[in-house]
Design an enzyme around this catalytic site. Structure first.
Site, PDB file in Angstrom:
ATOM      1  N   GLY A 199     -11.793   5.522   4.752  1.00  0.00           N
ATOM      2  CA  GLY A 199     -10.698   5.169   3.846  1.00  0.00           C
ATOM      3  C   GLY A 199     -10.252   3.742   4.121  1.00  0.00           C
ATOM      4  CE1 TYR A 209      -5.282   3.225  -2.311  1.00  0.00           C
ATOM      5  CE2 TYR A 209      -7.425   3.082  -1.280  1.00  0.00           C
ATOM      6  CZ  TYR A 209      -6.429   3.831  -1.881  1.00  0.00           C
ATOM      7  OH  TYR A 209      -6.594   5.185  -2.029  1.00  0.00           O
ATOM      8  CG  HIS A 242      -5.511   5.864  -7.725  1.00  0.00           C
ATOM      9  ND1 HIS A 242      -5.541   4.652  -7.105  1.00  0.00           N
ATOM     10  CD2 HIS A 242      -5.255   6.747  -6.741  1.00  0.00           C
ATOM     11  CE1 HIS A 242      -5.304   4.804  -5.802  1.00  0.00           C
ATOM     12  NE2 HIS A 242      -5.121   6.071  -5.558  1.00  0.00           N
TER      13      HIS A 242
END
Ligand SMILES: NC(=O)c1ccc[n+]([C@@H]2O[C@H](COP(=O)([O-])OP(=O)(O)OC[C@H]3O[C@@H](n4cnc5c(N)ncnc54)[C@H](OP(=O)(O)O)[C@@H]3O)[C@@H](O)[C@H]2O)c1
Length: 284
Positions: free
Chosen positions: A17, A52, A114
């Site tokens: 991740g 992110y 997402h």
């Protein structure tokens, strides 16, 4: 990874991740080194998202990939996600192009929505289909979808008559968050949608849990490995723990080889009851 039947096969059941990578410029070197290290020790599945650090995590991956070598791209499974606000037909393709550009990776192996948002699902699906036609993504899927959302998604797929279908739903799943076991996991199993477990370490909290530490000591492994092996007890689940620490990165990968015993699983069930079991309080 891309099986002849068109189904997605992950290269290993533990991936890396990258949430929170790319946020702090001062950490950049360490984060690139962490991703490089993960690739060196055998990680082949990388998870990221345009969200992110506003693309910062994808740039970290891009830097690590330069050292890995473009000629080895096919060894990897790179997963990214489009933000719901960008998930119109054209917005999806633009977002994907930008993700690929930031990573310099030519294509994505798996591209996910997402979470469900304001754009009609058919729009996002058309965007995914356009991307597949152009060879920019190999597979698509969703994240944070419940059964109702998934049903709507499958209906939209059918209405559009697209040749490809969602292959994966990335979900919050760990010992301390078992909600999906009640309905979603069995439903996905029945519809050949694999589950990618995010925050499999409970965002780190499970690595400090006394029971998991005790179980780890008894087996000569870490609490993190117990938590990850627990996720992997379900055959169609992959897990994507995040770490920037080389020792932890290796520790997490080794969890793929660990099988928990029935007795260990029972002790975990006692401390973290599965969602269908009635707790004493509810039975009163
Ligand atoms: N689809 C979505 O909506 C969604 C949501 C959340 C996350 N995700 C994805 O899932 C990935 C993993 O989830 P997450 O980052 O939320 O949480 P996580 O993987 O459950 O936990 C990460 C935390 O655990 C620590 N850690 C990692 N390995 C460890 C070990 N062996 N021993 C002790 N501590 C350890 C990490 O610190 P160090 O880095 O310092 O080691 C970090 O603080 C994310 O990075 C992201 O790619 C997706």
């Amino acid at each position: 990874m891309h099986a002849p039947d068109g189904a997605l096969r992950f290269p290993g059941r533990i991936g890396l991740g990258t949430w929170e990578m790319g946020v702090d410029a001062g950490q950049r070197k360490q984060e690139i080194a962490a991703v490089k290290h993960a690739l060196d020790v055998g990680y082949r599945l990388l998870d990221t998202a345009e969200m992110y650090a506003d693309g910062g995590a994808e740039r970290i991956i891009g830097s690590a990939l330069q050292a890995f070598g473009a000629e080895r791209r096919a060894e990897l499974c790179i997963v990214s996600k489009v933000l719901p606000g960008n998930a119109s037909r054209n917005g999806t393709t633009r977002a994907c192009e930008a993700s690929i550009e930031r990573m310099g990776c030519d294509y994505l192996d798996l591209y996910l929505l997402h979470w469900p948002g304001r754009h009609p699902l058919a729009e996002t699906l058309r965007g995914f289909h356009d991307l597949m036609q152009r060879g920019l993504i190999r597979h698509f899927g969703v994240s944070n979808f419940d059964v109702d959302n998934l049903q709507r998604w499958l209906q939209a797929q059918e209405r559009l008559g697209l040749p490809a279908a969602a292959q994966c739903n990335q979900l919050y799943y760990c010992i301390s968050a078992r909600g999906i076991e009640f309905q979603l996991l069995p439903w996905q199993r029945a519809h050949a949608i694999s589950t990618m477990a995010y925050s499999p370490l409970g965002r780190g909290s499970l690595t400090r849990h006394p029971l998991l530490q005790r179980l780890g000591r008894e087996r000569g492994v870490s609490a993190a490995q117990i938590a990850l092996a627990w996720c992997l007890r379900e055959p169609e689940v992959t897990a994507i723990p995040k770490s920037v620490d080389p020792v932890r990165i290796e520790d997490n990968l080794r969890a793929a080889e660990l099988r928990l015993t029935g007795a260990e699983l029972e002790r975990i069930d006692q401390a973290f009851p599965p969602p269908h079991s009635k707790r004493p309080l509810e039975m009163v």
